[in-house]
Motif scaffolding. Sequence first.
Motif, short mmCIF file in Angstrom:
data_model
loop_
_atom_site.label_atom_id
_atom_site.label_comp_id
_atom_site.label_asym_id
_atom_site.label_seq_id
_atom_site.Cartn_x
_atom_site.Cartn_y
_atom_site.Cartn_z
N HIS A 69 0.85 -1.19 0.00
CA HIS A 69 0.00 0.00 0.00
C HIS A 69 0.89 1.25 0.00
O HIS A 69 2.03 1.22 0.45
N VAL A 70 0.33 2.35 -0.49
CA VAL A 70 1.08 3.59 -0.63
C VAL A 70 1.53 4.14 0.72
O VAL A 70 2.66 4.61 0.87
N ASP A 71 0.63 4.08 1.72
CA ASP A 71 1.00 4.58 3.05
C ASP A 71 0.39 3.69 4.12
O ASP A 71 -0.40 2.79 3.84
N GLU A 72 0.76 3.97 5.36
CA GLU A 72 0.31 3.15 6.48
C GLU A 72 -1.20 3.29 6.69
O GLU A 72 -1.86 2.32 7.10
N GLY A 73 -1.76 4.43 6.41
CA GLY A 73 -3.19 4.64 6.56
C GLY A 73 -4.01 3.72 5.68
O GLY A 73 -5.01 3.14 6.11
N GLN A 74 -3.60 3.58 4.42
CA GLN A 74 -4.30 2.69 3.51
C GLN A 74 -4.16 1.24 3.94
O GLN A 74 -5.10 0.45 3.81
N ALA A 75 -3.00 0.87 4.47
CA ALA A 75 -2.79 -0.50 4.93
C ALA A 75 -3.67 -0.80 6.15
O ALA A 75 -4.24 -1.89 6.25
N VAL A 76 -3.81 0.17 7.06
CA VAL A 76 -4.67 -0.01 8.23
C VAL A 76 -6.13 -0.10 7.79
O VAL A 76 -6.90 -0.90 8.34
N ASP A 77 -6.53 0.69 6.79
CA ASP A 77 -7.89 0.60 6.26
C ASP A 77 -8.15 -0.79 5.67
O ASP A 77 -9.22 -1.37 5.88
N ALA A 78 -7.18 -1.33 4.94
CA ALA A 78 -7.31 -2.67 4.38
C ALA A 78 -7.39 -3.72 5.48
O ALA A 78 -8.18 -4.66 5.40
N LEU A 79 -6.59 -3.54 6.53
CA LEU A 79 -6.63 -4.45 7.68
C LEU A 79 -8.03 -4.44 8.30
O LEU A 79 -8.59 -5.50 8.59
N ALA A 80 -8.59 -3.27 8.51
CA ALA A 80 -9.92 -3.16 9.12
C ALA A 80 -10.98 -3.82 8.25
O ALA A 80 -11.90 -4.48 8.76
N GLU A 81 -10.86 -3.66 6.94
CA GLU A 81 -11.83 -4.26 6.02
C GLU A 81 -11.76 -5.79 6.06
O GLU A 81 -12.79 -6.46 6.14
N VAL A 82 -10.55 -6.34 6.04
CA VAL A 82 -10.38 -7.80 6.10
C VAL A 82 -10.87 -8.32 7.45
O VAL A 82 -11.56 -9.34 7.52
N ALA A 83 -10.53 -7.62 8.54
CA ALA A 83 -10.97 -8.04 9.87
C ALA A 83 -12.49 -8.06 9.96
O ALA A 83 -13.08 -8.98 10.53
N GLN A 84 -13.14 -7.06 9.39
CA GLN A 84 -14.60 -7.00 9.40
C GLN A 84 -15.20 -8.20 8.67
O GLN A 84 -16.19 -8.79 9.13
N GLN A 85 -14.61 -8.57 7.54
CA GLN A 85 -15.08 -9.75 6.80
C GLN A 85 -14.92 -11.01 7.63
O GLN A 85 -15.79 -11.89 7.64
N LYS A 86 -13.81 -11.12 8.34
CA LYS A 86 -13.54 -12.31 9.16
C LYS A 86 -14.49 -12.37 10.37
O LYS A 86 -14.90 -13.45 10.76
N PHE A 87 -14.82 -11.20 10.96
CA PHE A 87 -15.79 -11.19 12.06
C PHE A 87 -17.13 -11.73 11.60
O PHE A 87 -17.79 -12.45 12.31
N LYS A 88 -17.54 -11.39 10.38
CA LYS A 88 -18.80 -11.87 9.83
C LYS A 88 -18.78 -13.39 9.63
O LYS A 88 -19.81 -14.03 9.68
N ARG A 89 -17.59 -13.95 9.42
CA ARG A 89 -17.46 -15.40 9.21
C ARG A 89 -17.25 -16.17 10.52
O ARG A 89 -17.04 -17.37 10.50
N GLY A 90 -17.27 -15.47 11.66
CA GLY A 90 -17.21 -16.15 12.94
C GLY A 90 -15.87 -16.08 13.65
O GLY A 90 -15.72 -16.67 14.71
N PHE A 91 -14.90 -15.37 13.11
CA PHE A 91 -13.61 -15.21 13.79
C PHE A 91 -13.78 -14.21 14.93
O PHE A 91 -14.55 -13.26 14.84
N ARG A 92 -13.01 -14.42 16.02
CA ARG A 92 -13.05 -13.54 17.17
C ARG A 92 -11.63 -13.23 17.62
O ARG A 92 -10.73 -14.01 17.37
N ILE A 93 -11.48 -12.13 18.34
CA ILE A 93 -10.18 -11.72 18.85
C ILE A 93 -9.77 -12.66 19.98
O ILE A 93 -10.54 -13.05 20.77
#
Length: 93
Positions: A69-93
Amino acid sequence: MKKIDPQSSDNPIQSEVFPSFIKLRRIDTVRNMRQFYLLTVQRDLFGGATLVREWGRIGAAGKLKISHHVDEGQAVDALAEVAQQKFKRGFRI
């Protein structure tokens, strides 16, 4: 009873606003499912950032995928998006 530290990363009530590391698990004993999903944001040498995703069965070697990713902000946004998808599939912290 275990006391929960409000500053701990294992506390699902309190999480970072812009996390750079998330470790998720999905355990379902009925379906013999024990999965992990690890998301990490790392800076690279060229001023950008990478999102490193590792997943697999707990106790076994996992698969790895790296996205740049171009900067750390975009990478963190991508992380949040992937994490949200995984939460919907039943993953937990």
